[in-house]
Design a protein around this motif. Structure first.
Motif, PDB file in Angstrom:
ATOM      1  N   UNK A   5       0.841  -1.198   0.000  1.00  6.97           N
ATOM      2  CA  UNK A   5       0.000   0.000   0.000  1.00  6.97           C
ATOM      3  C   UNK A   5       0.874   1.246   0.000  1.00  6.97           C
ATOM      4  N   UNK A   6       1.875   1.274   0.840  1.00  3.92           N
ATOM      5  CA  UNK A   6       2.780   2.427   0.893  1.00  3.92           C
ATOM      6  C   UNK A   6       3.517   2.622  -0.428  1.00  3.92           C
ATOM      7  N   UNK A   7       3.979   1.542  -1.014  1.00  2.00           N
ATOM      8  CA  UNK A   7       4.658   1.645  -2.307  1.00  2.00           C
ATOM      9  C   UNK A   7       3.736   2.235  -3.363  1.00  2.00           C
ATOM     10  N   UNK A   8       2.482   1.824  -3.359  1.00  3.11           N
ATOM     11  CA  UNK A   8       1.512   2.348  -4.321  1.00  3.11           C
ATOM     12  C   UNK A   8       1.271   3.838  -4.092  1.00  3.11           C
ATOM     13  N   UNK A   9       1.014   4.225  -2.839  1.00  4.30           N
ATOM     14  CA  UNK A   9       0.737   5.628  -2.526  1.00  4.30           C
ATOM     15  C   UNK A   9       1.916   6.526  -2.873  1.00  4.30           C
ATOM     16  N   UNK A  10       3.101   6.087  -2.545  1.00  5.55           N
ATOM     17  CA  UNK A  10       4.300   6.871  -2.861  1.00  5.55           C
ATOM     18  C   UNK A  10       4.527   6.891  -4.368  1.00  5.55           C
ATOM     19  N   UNK A  11       4.325   5.748  -5.023  1.00  2.24           N
ATOM     20  CA  UNK A  11       4.513   5.662  -6.472  1.00  2.24           C
ATOM     21  C   UNK A  11       3.570   6.568  -7.247  1.00  2.24           C
ATOM     22  N   UNK A  12       2.354   6.708  -6.766  1.00  3.54           N
ATOM     23  CA  UNK A  12       1.371   7.566  -7.426  1.00  3.54           C
ATOM     24  C   UNK A  12       1.523   9.031  -7.037  1.00  3.54           C
ATOM     25  N   UNK A  13       2.366   9.297  -6.047  1.00  2.00           N
ATOM     26  CA  UNK A  13       2.560  10.672  -5.596  1.00  2.00           C
ATOM     27  C   UNK A  13       1.505  11.150  -4.617  1.00  2.00           C
ATOM     28  N   UNK A  14       0.753  10.217  -4.024  1.00  2.51           N
ATOM     29  CA  UNK A  14      -0.288  10.572  -3.071  1.00  2.51           C
ATOM     30  C   UNK A  14       0.250  10.779  -1.666  1.00  2.51           C
ATOM     31  N   UNK A  15       1.435  10.241  -1.390  1.00  2.00           N
ATOM     32  CA  UNK A  15       2.018  10.345  -0.055  1.00  2.00           C
ATOM     33  C   UNK A  15       3.538  10.305  -0.157  1.00  2.00           C
ATOM     34  N   UNK A  16       4.161  10.764   0.928  1.00  2.00           N
ATOM     35  CA  UNK A  16       5.613  10.667   1.088  1.00  2.00           C
ATOM     36  C   UNK A  16       5.840   9.866   2.360  1.00  2.00           C
ATOM     37  N   UNK A  17       6.669   8.838   2.285  1.00  2.00           N
ATOM     38  CA  UNK A  17       6.910   7.979   3.446  1.00  2.00           C
ATOM     39  C   UNK A  17       8.395   7.943   3.755  1.00  2.00           C
ATOM     40  N   UNK A  18       8.695   8.108   5.030  1.00  2.00           N
ATOM     41  CA  UNK A  18      10.066   7.980   5.533  1.00  2.00           C
ATOM     42  C   UNK A  18      10.039   6.927   6.627  1.00  2.00           C
ATOM     43  N   UNK A  19      11.016   6.043   6.573  1.00  2.00           N
ATOM     44  CA  UNK A  19      11.072   4.974   7.573  1.00  2.00           C
ATOM     45  C   UNK A  19      12.301   5.162   8.437  1.00  2.00           C
ATOM     46  N   UNK A  20      12.115   4.992   9.724  1.00  2.00           N
ATOM     47  CA  UNK A  20      13.248   5.004  10.646  1.00  2.00           C
ATOM     48  C   UNK A  20      13.171   3.751  11.515  1.00  2.00           C
ATOM     49  N   UNK A  21      13.980   3.687  12.566  1.00  2.00           N
ATOM     50  CA  UNK A  21      14.016   2.477  13.394  1.00  2.00           C
ATOM     51  C   UNK A  21      12.722   2.265  14.187  1.00  2.00           C
ATOM     52  N   UNK A  22      11.937   3.313  14.401  1.00  2.00           N
ATOM     53  CA  UNK A  22      10.690   3.196  15.170  1.00  2.00           C
ATOM     54  C   UNK A  22       9.475   2.895  14.300  1.00  2.00           C
ATOM     55  N   UNK A  23       9.529   3.209  13.019  1.00  2.00           N
ATOM     56  CA  UNK A  23       8.375   2.978  12.159  1.00  2.00           C
ATOM     57  C   UNK A  23       8.378   3.910  10.970  1.00  2.00           C
ATOM     58  N   UNK A  24       7.200   4.327  10.558  1.00  2.00           N
ATOM     59  CA  UNK A  24       7.037   5.152   9.375  1.00  2.00           C
ATOM     60  C   UNK A  24       6.575   6.556   9.743  1.00  2.00           C
ATOM     61  N   UNK A  25       6.986   7.507   8.947  1.00  2.00           N
ATOM     62  CA  UNK A  25       6.440   8.863   8.985  1.00  2.00           C
ATOM     63  C   UNK A  25       5.812   9.076   7.618  1.00  2.00           C
ATOM     64  N   UNK A  26       4.489   9.100   7.578  1.00  2.00           N
ATOM     65  CA  UNK A  26       3.767   9.177   6.308  1.00  2.00           C
ATOM     66  C   UNK A  26       3.047  10.506   6.233  1.00  2.00           C
ATOM     67  N   UNK A  27       3.293  11.229   5.161  1.00  2.00           N
ATOM     68  CA  UNK A  27       2.660  12.531   4.944  1.00  2.00           C
ATOM     69  C   UNK A  27       1.900  12.496   3.629  1.00  2.00           C
ATOM     70  N   UNK A  28       0.677  12.991   3.673  1.00  2.00           N
ATOM     71  CA  UNK A  28      -0.117  13.055   2.454  1.00  2.00           C
ATOM     72  C   UNK A  28       0.315  14.286   1.658  1.00  2.00           C
ATOM     73  N   UNK A  29       0.328  14.141   0.343  1.00  2.00           N
ATOM     74  CA  UNK A  29       0.728  15.243  -0.530  1.00  2.00           C
ATOM     75  C   UNK A  29      -0.505  15.993  -1.027  1.00  2.00           C
ATOM     76  N   UNK A  30      -0.262  17.112  -1.662  1.00  2.00           N
ATOM     77  CA  UNK A  30      -1.365  17.886  -2.241  1.00  2.00           C
ATOM     78  C   UNK A  30      -2.122  17.042  -3.261  1.00  2.00           C
TER      79      UNK A  30
END
Length: 65
Positions: free
Chosen positions: A5-30
């Motif tokens: 799901x994350x790969x799809x959202x990022x691939x389509x430009x709907x979200x930006x995801x950053x992963x660190x040791x604790x988990x994900x930081x997901x931000x929705x784009x315009x």
């Protein structure tokens, strides 16, 4: 599943995801916000049409009026 799901959202430009040791930081784009608005509008119109067709033959309930 989450990865796909994350790969799809990022691939389509709907979200930006950053992963660190604790988990994900997901931000929705315009673009993601615009997509959600269109999706919401589509289903609101679809359900309104389906409800009106249904209640054309059946008496509507009190909470719909």
């Amino acid at each position: 599943m989450t990865e796909k799901v994350l790969e799809y959202l990022v691939g389509e430009g709907f979200a930006v995801a950053h992963r660190d040791e604790r988990g994900y930081d997901i931000r929705i784009t315009r673009r993601g916000v615009e997509h959600l608005r269109d999706y919401h509008r589509l289903y609101r119109e679809l359900y309104a049409r389906e409800l009106s067709e249904h209640y054309r033959y059946v008496r509507s309930t009190e909470w719909i009026a």
